[in-house]
Design a protein around this motif. Sequence first.
Motif, PDB file in Angstrom:
ATOM      1  N   ARG A  76      -7.556   2.810  -4.262  1.00 49.51           N
ATOM      2  CA  ARG A  76      -6.816   1.781  -4.999  1.00 49.51           C
ATOM      3  C   ARG A  76      -6.935   0.431  -4.305  1.00 49.51           C
ATOM      4  O   ARG A  76      -7.093  -0.612  -4.947  1.00 49.51           O
ATOM      5  N   GLN A  77      -6.858   0.459  -2.992  1.00 49.14           N
ATOM      6  CA  GLN A  77      -6.970  -0.780  -2.229  1.00 49.14           C
ATOM      7  C   GLN A  77      -8.358  -1.388  -2.394  1.00 49.14           C
ATOM      8  O   GLN A  77      -8.513  -2.604  -2.576  1.00 49.14           O
ATOM      9  N   GLU A 112      -1.434   5.526   4.316  1.00 48.68           N
ATOM     10  CA  GLU A 112      -2.749   5.386   4.941  1.00 48.68           C
ATOM     11  C   GLU A 112      -3.364   6.758   5.220  1.00 48.68           C
ATOM     12  O   GLU A 112      -2.683   7.690   5.624  1.00 48.68           O
ATOM     13  N   THR A 114      -6.254   8.368  -2.249  1.00 43.08           N
ATOM     14  CA  THR A 114      -5.639   7.582  -3.323  1.00 43.08           C
ATOM     15  C   THR A 114      -5.371   6.158  -2.857  1.00 43.08           C
ATOM     16  O   THR A 114      -5.701   5.179  -3.539  1.00 43.08           O
ATOM     17  N   ASN A 115      -4.778   6.020  -1.701  1.00 47.73           N
ATOM     18  CA  ASN A 115      -4.448   4.711  -1.149  1.00 47.73           C
ATOM     19  C   ASN A 115      -5.705   3.893  -0.898  1.00 47.73           C
ATOM     20  O   ASN A 115      -5.796   2.720  -1.277  1.00 47.73           O
ATOM     21  N   THR A 116      -6.682   4.504  -0.262  1.00 42.91           N
ATOM     22  CA  THR A 116      -7.903   3.797   0.108  1.00 42.91           C
ATOM     23  C   THR A 116      -8.651   3.294  -1.121  1.00 42.91           C
ATOM     24  O   THR A 116      -9.071   2.129  -1.175  1.00 42.91           O
ATOM     25  N   GLU A 165       0.835  -1.202   0.000  1.00 44.02           N
ATOM     26  CA  GLU A 165       0.000   0.000   0.000  1.00 44.02           C
ATOM     27  C   GLU A 165       0.870   1.252   0.000  1.00 44.02           C
ATOM     28  O   GLU A 165       2.084   1.197   0.206  1.00 44.02           O
ATOM     29  N   GLY A 166       0.193   2.415  -0.203  1.00 44.12           N
ATOM     30  CA  GLY A 166       0.882   3.696  -0.189  1.00 44.12           C
ATOM     31  C   GLY A 166       0.883   4.320   1.191  1.00 44.12           C
ATOM     32  O   GLY A 166       1.496   3.797   2.125  1.00 44.12           O
ATOM     33  N   GLN A 210       0.611  -0.767  -5.473  1.00 40.46           N
ATOM     34  CA  GLN A 210      -0.110   0.381  -6.022  1.00 40.46           C
ATOM     35  C   GLN A 210       0.811   1.548  -6.337  1.00 40.46           C
ATOM     36  O   GLN A 210       0.360   2.679  -6.507  1.00 40.46           O
ATOM     37  N   TRP A 240       4.555   4.527  -0.944  1.00 35.10           N
ATOM     38  CA  TRP A 240       4.863   4.825  -2.347  1.00 35.10           C
ATOM     39  C   TRP A 240       6.344   5.156  -2.516  1.00 35.10           C
ATOM     40  O   TRP A 240       6.733   5.918  -3.394  1.00 35.10           O
ATOM     41  N   ALA A 278       2.039  -1.262   4.325  1.00 36.38           N
ATOM     42  CA  ALA A 278       2.188   0.104   3.807  1.00 36.38           C
ATOM     43  C   ALA A 278       3.665   0.388   3.567  1.00 36.38           C
ATOM     44  O   ALA A 278       4.516   0.063   4.399  1.00 36.38           O
TER      45      ALA A 278
END
Length: 345
Positions: free
Chosen positions: A184-185, A176, A180-182, A173-174, A233, A208, A205
């Motif tokens: 994409r997940q 939290e 964007t992170n949420t 993940e990127g 991601q 990125w 996490a």
Amino acid sequence: MKRKRIAAVLLVCLMLLSIVGCSAKSGGDDAQTGDAGGGEKIKVGYDIYYLGNSWSVQLYQEFKWNVENNYADKVDVTYVESDNDITKQIANIEDLIAQGVDVIITTPCDTTALNSTLQEAMDEGIKVILLAATIDGDEYDSLITVDETDFGATGAKWLAEQLGGEGKIVMLEGIEGVSTNTLRQEGAMSVFEEYPDIEIIADEAAGWDYATAKTVMADLLATYPEIDGVWSQGGAMTLGAVEAFQAAGRDLVPMTGEDNNGYLKVCVENDMEGIAVAKPTWLTRVALDTALDLMDGKEVEKDNIYPVETMAGLDEMKEAYFPDLSDDVWCGTELPEDVLQEVFQ
């Protein structure tokens, strides 16, 4: 002595009349709308939300380059930097409000904490543009981004097909709390839920960030003797994951990535099939165009969500990457190669 006092009073009165007259001339429609044709530049407050990974660096540099080369006669920009700290971001936005800017362009570090501050800006008549990340709310005039849910789902679908619908995978993940992170997940999970024989053995996490992802993946490789695929991601994270596999002497497995130049290079040089999903940094140009349109009173879409671009397979990757530039470059850009080389020496 009395004549001198009268002359001084008359001089002050003339100066006041001159100031009032100038103010009246500059307070017309052109000044209110920020019309460049009226000689008034739009005052833009740009929040550099983060400089902790190469994509966010390029996003800022592409914005700055556009301002200096394509919009210099149209905008004056005040820059603030938030360091991915929502408390600092709130303070920065409040400062821009106090300075009386016309437009604020920001990438929210949190989906809810900034909302009331953005509403404060709108209440002051300031236009609010969200760039590359959104909020759980309605406190903005326009959003400029890509379909993040589809971003996550596109990579996940490719990975599931590469694995024949089964295997043990890890997820990178990127950051939290960032939308964007949420999103994409969520997009990835919506796909993996359709494949009961795909087991997610770890979900970590890595910000990125290349170096963080390399360390995280090294730890995962030491923990899990079997990893059949990696859903990532972010392209720089995937590059770090690839190098961790190589350092551990493990065979490379299918990995999703982004349009990070280093990831594309690694795929091409190792003849490794991959997929690069892109969130281009040229979105900054769209944000500046949107700012001008808003100040000119034009009708603007509230949610400008672009479809994701993909580079799947070696042929498309060879067409997209920059063989002579840094691994840190992101390929979805309109920056000239010499500028990219200067930014990422």
